[in-house]
Design an enzyme around this catalytic site. Structure first.
Site, PDB file in Angstrom:
ATOM      1  N   ASN A 435       0.769  -1.058  -0.063  1.00 17.76           N
ATOM      2  CA  ASN A 435       0.004   0.000   0.058  1.00 17.76           C
ATOM      3  C   ASN A 435       1.004   1.095   0.177  1.00 17.76           C
ATOM      4  OD1 ASN A 435      -2.734   1.634   0.713  1.00 17.76           O
ATOM      5  ND2 ASN A 435      -1.316   2.305   2.232  1.00 17.76           N
ATOM      6  N   GLU A 436       1.068   1.974  -0.951  1.00 12.08           N
ATOM      7  CA  GLU A 436       1.377   3.360  -1.184  1.00 12.08           C
ATOM      8  C   GLU A 436       2.952   3.469  -1.076  1.00 12.08           C
ATOM      9  OE1 GLU A 436      -0.602   5.782   1.455  1.00 12.08           O
ATOM     10  OE2 GLU A 436      -2.503   5.900   0.000  1.00 12.08           O
ATOM     11  N   ASP A 437       3.636   2.384  -1.162  1.00 16.34           N
ATOM     12  CA  ASP A 437       5.284   2.583  -0.986  1.00 16.34           C
ATOM     13  C   ASP A 437       5.969   3.165  -2.296  1.00 16.34           C
ATOM     14  OD1 ASP A 437       4.771   1.357   1.448  1.00 16.34           O
ATOM     15  OD2 ASP A 437       6.010  -0.369   0.903  1.00 16.34           O
TER      16      ASP A 437
END
Length: 862
Positions: A435-437
């Site tokens: 998620n969102e790295d």
């Protein structure tokens, strides 16, 4: 020959603190509250800590996060291994850093919450002579994480990770335990999943069932593979496949070679599994049986799953659309955060209530967010049975994770176990790497060249690309079957949040640039996997969360404590002030205003994005998943439903927007003010109309339109015969109907009724209001009527003039929880009565709130 025996170890457990924090609370052994468990649950049971979900008790419980805890039991079953039998001690999950001792002998060290451990204890039990003590010594995860960060080395800096700081990245534990922007910091510790003995001579140690369904859907080939432990000579495994009616369609013996077996089974004319809005959910049962020794079964839903990324006819980039059984699905739904910080408190019933609530809200997909856990078997079982697709993140969220050799080894074991455990589920639609790295890499300037597909990346300051682009895709290719892998969420195109390729997270509304929610249409992308807008929970829930009546207002310290969203004190009044007249106090009015605001934002988002699902080659937007479905504690957040299962108005907006049929309207600018003037808004007197047919058949329909003056309540004539429009709605897509002119648009509402010509039934409804609503004046003679039907299972609602945001509830003065309404937060016009189903009313009264109802109070002055 004895069959495998599984004996739970759930009796006689006790716990104590093995550090000396907080005056050594629980310094002596005390019985646990339940098993499995974690320290917070047991401390609450013994009233040694206050409930961290209430008031500001989070601060009073922080010491628990930093303490070490010991769990032990001497009440183990008397297991004396028979000749040729093996006894394995199984730990389904230890949270998180643990050393395990059996009769004082160290048998296991664990540093990963997300893996199962199996320890052969046959020898120890033979020596024990029936006297057995099991002890687990847990070290607190924050201290361990800091040590690991120092040992491995952090490639970022200490300010580029939120929610607990970068140390959390170095321990394989649910990341939300460090706190997030929707919940407190409750870093649990303990035996969070079952512990048990397995006693066997032989066992099936692995069973992996995957499927490949033919393009024409007439056959499905099941790949059935597994492994046998303690293999005997000339060993065979019997494979049985039973169809959804209970009829056996395959019974076959398969030879075991080198401890492994494999076969395929072809199913002709399979009964197909569909998401609930598109069909039924029949399940096959596949069983592998090892004589009298052991058997394992899995339930399989047969479906053809594809993730299509084809060029679009009239838009840049490519689609991102899920296709099930050759049907392209608009994947509307929500994101899921863990249901509790104290995970052993999650029960089947709690999971079912949440997931059934999503299904009842017409949600066809739920995204399991990477900062939590790969959910319980029960979660995916329910999704299979209820027809809810699952987007599953791997467990990395909002950070620059390490990729050292030992860290990667642990991640590999974890991912393999989770792929094997849940990979057979029909509901599973995609694995996403994190998620969102990648989005954070771009934000913070970590080394990220999206065109570099070769690496290696382990020496860069964004080493986790080795995990997301090497390790995880290889494991999904090996074990994932037909379920696709996606590197991250969001990901695609020339940068992570490219609107033309892949999925996006839309946070320029509320976060980021704080764009108006009316701008959601400008953030259209191929698949919106995360976006959201905050609001308060229900007044009932807030009263439970804030026990001091003097703190029950929107500007109190305790109220702030229960809203972890950064900048909420500025965002609420800014967004409300742009759109409507609002009240900060009393609390009941502020709650209504924030929920009104969230619902209006959701209306813009869901309807303008679903409009863009326009048919084959025009899937300009093929999915919308709101952040988030659920709340974890009684606080303000982006959830559609609060922690006490009270549905917010946004839930009902979403339910209507994702229904099988929808009629939509959007006012468009027809005239700009003179350039020399300021402070005047553009005129919006044209109304675009469209309809969505989410069924798989053409619908012959009419759209009947009526217009009303807001102040007088009188009907207004529409020009050029626009009162009734005939339309043929193509299946599984949006149909543009046309545009009409609105007379005296700033004072006029328009209502549209979509009716099926064949059945003469109303299948959708929409009311269009002038904006901004802060300029609107309601009728001074407005009356809203609410009547409970004689049957007690419905409410009849009407008004003598247009009214916005009518929200029904049981008054707080009545005993018990609120009732559950099948619809809510409705706009009304004259000459109609809405019948709304209700459950749990139990002869109590119903109250109605609506926008600006406080202005009708006696003595009110602007």
């Amino acid at each position: 020959m004895a069959p495998l025996c599984k004996i739970p170890i759930d009796k006689g457990w006790e716990f104590k603190q093995s550090t000396s924090l907080n005056n050594s609370v629980a310094s002596s052994f005390l019985p646990v509250a339940q098993f499995p468990t974690v320290a917070h649950i047991d401390l609450l049971h013994h009233k040694l800590i206050p409930d961290p979900y209430i008031d500001d008790n989070e601060l009073k419980c922080l010491w628990v996060n930093d303490a070490n805890w010991t769990y032990r039991t001497s009440a183990l079953p008397d297991v004396r291994p028979a000749p040729n039998s093996q006894v394995v001690l199984v730990f389904d999950g230890l949270d998180t850093v643990a050393d395990v001792y059996l009769n004082g002998e160290h048998i296991l060290a664990s540093e990963n919450m997300h893996v199962q451990h199996r320890v052969d204890v046959t020898g120890q039990l033979l020596k024990a002579n029936g006297v057995v003590e099991l002890e687990i010594q847990f070290k607190n995860a924050p201290a361990f994480a800091r040590q690991e960060k120092a040992r491995i080395g952090y490639k970022g800096n200490d300010t580029d990770v939120h929610f607990g700081g970068p140390e959390r990245l170095f321990v394989r534990k649910a990341q939300y335990h460090w706190g997030w922007d929707w919940g407190p910091a409750i870093n649990t510790c303990g035996p969070w999943k079952p512990i048990y003995f397995e006693i066997y001579e032989q066992r099936i140690s692995d069973l992996c069932i995957r499927q490949q369904t033919a393009d024409d859907l007439k056959t499905c080939v099941l790949s059935i593979q597994g492994a046998v432990e303690n293999l005997g000579p000339d060993q065979e495994v019997t494979i049985e496949v039973v169809d959804p009616t209970g009829k056996a369609i395959l019974h076959r013996s398969v030879q075991v070679s080198d401890g492994k077996f494999a076969t395929t089974a072809s199913v002709a004319n399979p009964q197909l599994w569909y998401p609930h809005l598109y069909g039924e959910q029949p399940l096959y049962t596949v069983t592998a049986r090892l004589g009298e020794y052991d058997s394992r079964s899995q339930h399989i839903g047969i479906r053809r799953l594809q993730l299509l990324q084809h060029p679009l006819k009239h838009e840049e980039g490519s689609s991102f659309v899920f296709e099930i059984n050759n049907i392209r699905i608009f994947a509307g739904g929500s994101c899921w955060i863990p249901g509790d910080f104290m995970l052993p408190r999650m029960t089947y019933d709690r999971y079912y209530d949440w997931l059934k609530l999503a299904k009842d809200g017409n949600q066809s997909m739920i995204r399991v967010w990477g900062g939590g856990i790969v959910e319980s078997d029960e979660f995916y079982d329910i999704c299979d049975r209820e027809g809810i697709l699952v987007w599953q993140d791997f467990l990395f969220a909002c950070g620059n994770y390490p990729a050292s050799e030992d860290f990667m080894k642990g991640v590999k074991i974890e991912a393999q176990q989770q792929l094997k455990r849940v990979g057979h589920h029909a509901s599973l639609a995609i694995w996403a790497g994190n998620n969102e790295d990648y989005m954070l890499a771009e934000r913070w300037g970590w080394e990220l060249d999206m065109s570099d597909e070769k690496g290696p990346w382990d020496k860069t300051d964004f080493p986790a690309r080795e995990i997301y682009e090497r390790l995880l895709p290889s494991l999904v290719a090996e074990l994932g079957g037909d379920v696709p892998y996606w590197r991250s969420s969001p990901y695609g195109g020339s940068f992570s949040n490219d609107t033309t390729v892949g999925d996006t997270h839309v946070w320029d509304v509320w976060h980021g640039k704080l764009s108006p929610y009316q701008d959601y249409k400008n953030y259209k992308s191929r698949f919106i996997s995360e976006f959201g807008f905050e609001s308060c929970p229900s007044l009932r829930t807030l009263h439970r969360a804030i026990t001091d009546p003097s703190e029950r207002h929107s500007l109190s310290r305790t109220f702030d404590v229960h809203d972890k969203g950064p900048g909420h004190a500025r965002r609420y009044p800014m967004y409300m002030g742009e759109n409507f007249r609002f009240r900060m106090n009393p609390l009941r009015d502020f709650v209504y205003c924030t929920q009104f605001l969230q619902a209006e934002a959701m209306k813009y988002a869901y309807n303008c994005w679903r409009r863009e699902f326009r048919g084959p080659g025009q899937e300009n937007c093929a999915g919308v998943l709101v952040w988030q479905l659920n709340d974890i504690w009684p606080g303000s957040s982006w959830a559609l439903v609060d922690s006490d299962l009270h549905r917010k108005p946004a839930y009902y907006i979403t339910k209507r927007a994702l229904a099988k049929t929808v009629v939509g309207m959007d006012r468009t600018i027809t005239k700009q003010p003179p350039y020399i003037t300021t402070g005047y808004l553009p005129e919006k007197s044209a109304l675009e109309i469209w309809a969505v047919n989410g069924t798989l058949a053409v619908i012959d329909a009419t759209i009947e339109l009526s217009a009303f003056n807001i102040v007088s309540g009188c009907q207004v004539a529409l020009a050029n015969g626009a009162q009734s429009l005939s339309v043929k709605l193509a299946p599984n897509q949006t149909t543009e109907v046309g545009s009409i002119e609105i007379p005296n648009a700033d004072q006029t509402v328009v209502v549209a009724y979509l009716k099926d010509v064949t059945t003469s039934t109303l299948i959708a409804r929409w009311v269009s209001w002038p904006e901004p609503l802060r300029l609107v004046r309601l009728s001074p003679d407005l009356q809203v009527s609410v009547q409970v039907a004689d049957s007690g299972d419905a409410v009849l609602v009407s008004a003598n003039a247009p009214v916005k945001g009518v929200t029904l509830s049981v008054p707080l003065t009545e005993t018990g929880d609120d009732a559950v309404f099948e619809d809510n937060f409705v706009d009304l016009v004259p000459n109609e009565t809405l019948k709304i189903g209700v459950h749990g009313l139990n002869k109590r009264t119903v109250q109605a709130r609506f926008l600006y109802d406080w202005e009708m109070e006696e003595g009110f002055e602007l």
